[in-house]
Scaffold this active site. Structure first.
Site, mmCIF file in Angstrom:
data_model
loop_
_atom_site.group_PDB
_atom_site.id
_atom_site.type_symbol
_atom_site.label_atom_id
_atom_site.label_comp_id
_atom_site.label_asym_id
_atom_site.label_seq_id
_atom_site.Cartn_x
_atom_site.Cartn_y
_atom_site.Cartn_z
ATOM 1 N N CYS A 1 0.845 -1.198 0.000
ATOM 2 C CA CYS A 1 0.000 0.000 0.000
ATOM 3 C C CYS A 1 0.884 1.253 0.000
ATOM 4 C CB CYS A 1 -0.879 0.042 1.244
ATOM 5 S SG CYS A 1 -2.148 -1.226 1.309
ATOM 6 N N GLU B 1 0.674 3.894 1.795
ATOM 7 C CA GLU B 1 1.022 4.377 3.134
ATOM 8 C C GLU B 1 2.272 3.686 3.667
ATOM 9 O OE1 GLU B 1 -1.899 3.401 2.027
ATOM 10 O OE2 GLU B 1 -3.577 4.378 3.022
ATOM 11 N N CYS C 1 -5.904 0.890 5.196
ATOM 12 C CA CYS C 1 -6.363 -0.475 5.482
ATOM 13 C C CYS C 1 -5.831 -0.914 6.855
ATOM 14 C CB CYS C 1 -5.878 -1.432 4.387
ATOM 15 S SG CYS C 1 -4.133 -1.879 4.532
HETATM 16 N N1 THU Z 1 -4.375 0.549 -1.191
HETATM 17 C C1 THU Z 1 -3.483 1.473 -0.699
HETATM 18 O O1 THU Z 1 -2.386 1.656 -1.256
HETATM 19 N N2 THU Z 1 -3.849 2.190 0.384
HETATM 20 C C2 THU Z 1 -5.077 2.139 0.976
HETATM 21 O O2 THU Z 1 -5.325 2.869 1.922
HETATM 22 C C3 THU Z 1 -6.084 1.209 0.476
HETATM 23 C C4 THU Z 1 -5.650 0.273 -0.589
HETATM 24 C C5 THU Z 1 -4.009 -0.191 -2.404
HETATM 25 C C6 THU Z 1 -3.765 -1.652 -2.228
HETATM 26 C C7 THU Z 1 -4.049 -2.148 -3.649
HETATM 27 O O3 THU Z 1 -2.884 -1.969 -4.433
HETATM 28 C C8 THU Z 1 -5.126 -1.223 -4.146
HETATM 29 O O4 THU Z 1 -5.066 -0.065 -3.328
HETATM 30 C C9 THU Z 1 -6.527 -1.804 -4.105
HETATM 31 O O5 THU Z 1 -6.822 -2.295 -2.849
#
Ligand code: THU
Length: 162
Positions: free
Chosen positions: A73, A75, A112
């Site tokens: 992610c 973050e 998440c």
């Molecule tokens: N994702 C993030 O990078 N940050 C979040 O806060 C929520 C989800 C990404 C993970 C994945 O690559 C895509 O978003 C879909 O879930």
């Protein structure tokens, strides 16, 4: 037996124009850095921009993988980058935005569960709260003053006997 109630306060803004200049700038950077995401599977591009207490700016974007759980992610990419470049400098604020190539990008998103746990570790390490600014490419913006507010009763390392 005792009942406990935990609640927290957060701010909701109608749009980015209600933020102060520094926060609006940070959110705009997060919007821009969504373009650096590698998200060929979800088509959901996320950007995270950290402002450190020394004024430095560190970016992260989600980096996916054909083996889906390997993906990172935005973050956690930003947290790892900040700790790698400035291990002794606290993060003051992180702005998070996204571009959903398959749909709407006008609602704020919040980190998440895994990212909340990672944020909690960094807050514990730096002994300073991390503010979160959450907004899409347009629309409402939410500001949380402490990332830990998003993870009540969080697990932390204090009970690990190692
Ligand atoms: N994702 C993030 O990078 N940050 C979040 O806060 C929520 C989800 C990404 C993970 C994945 O690559 C895509 O978003 C879909 O879930």
């Amino acid at each position: 037996m005792a009942k406990q109630l935990q609640q927290f306060e957060y701010s909701v803004y109608d749009d980015i124009t209600e933020l102060d200049d520094a926060d609006a700038w940070l959110l705009n950077e997060a919007r821009d850095v969504t373009q650096h995401a590698y998200a060929p599977y979800s088509h959901f591009q996320v950007g995270a921009i950290a402002r450190l207490v020394n004024g430095e700016i560190i970016a992260g974007s989600n980096q996916e993988n054909a083996s889906f759980p390997v993906g990172l992610c935005a973050e956690r990419v930003a947290l790892a980058a900040a700790a790698s470049v400035y291990p002794e400098v606290a993060i003051e604020t992180i702005a998070i935005s996204y571009h959903n190539l398959n749909g709407d990008s006008s609602q704020p998103i919040s980190p998440c569960g895994i990212c909340r746990q990672s944020l909690a570790e960094v807050e514990m390490r730096q002994q300073e709260p991390i503010r979160l600014i959450m907004g899409g490419l347009s629309g409402k913006v939410i500001i949380v003053e402490k990332a830990n507010d998003l993870l009540p009763l969080a697990f932390n390392g204090s009970l690990l006997s190692i």
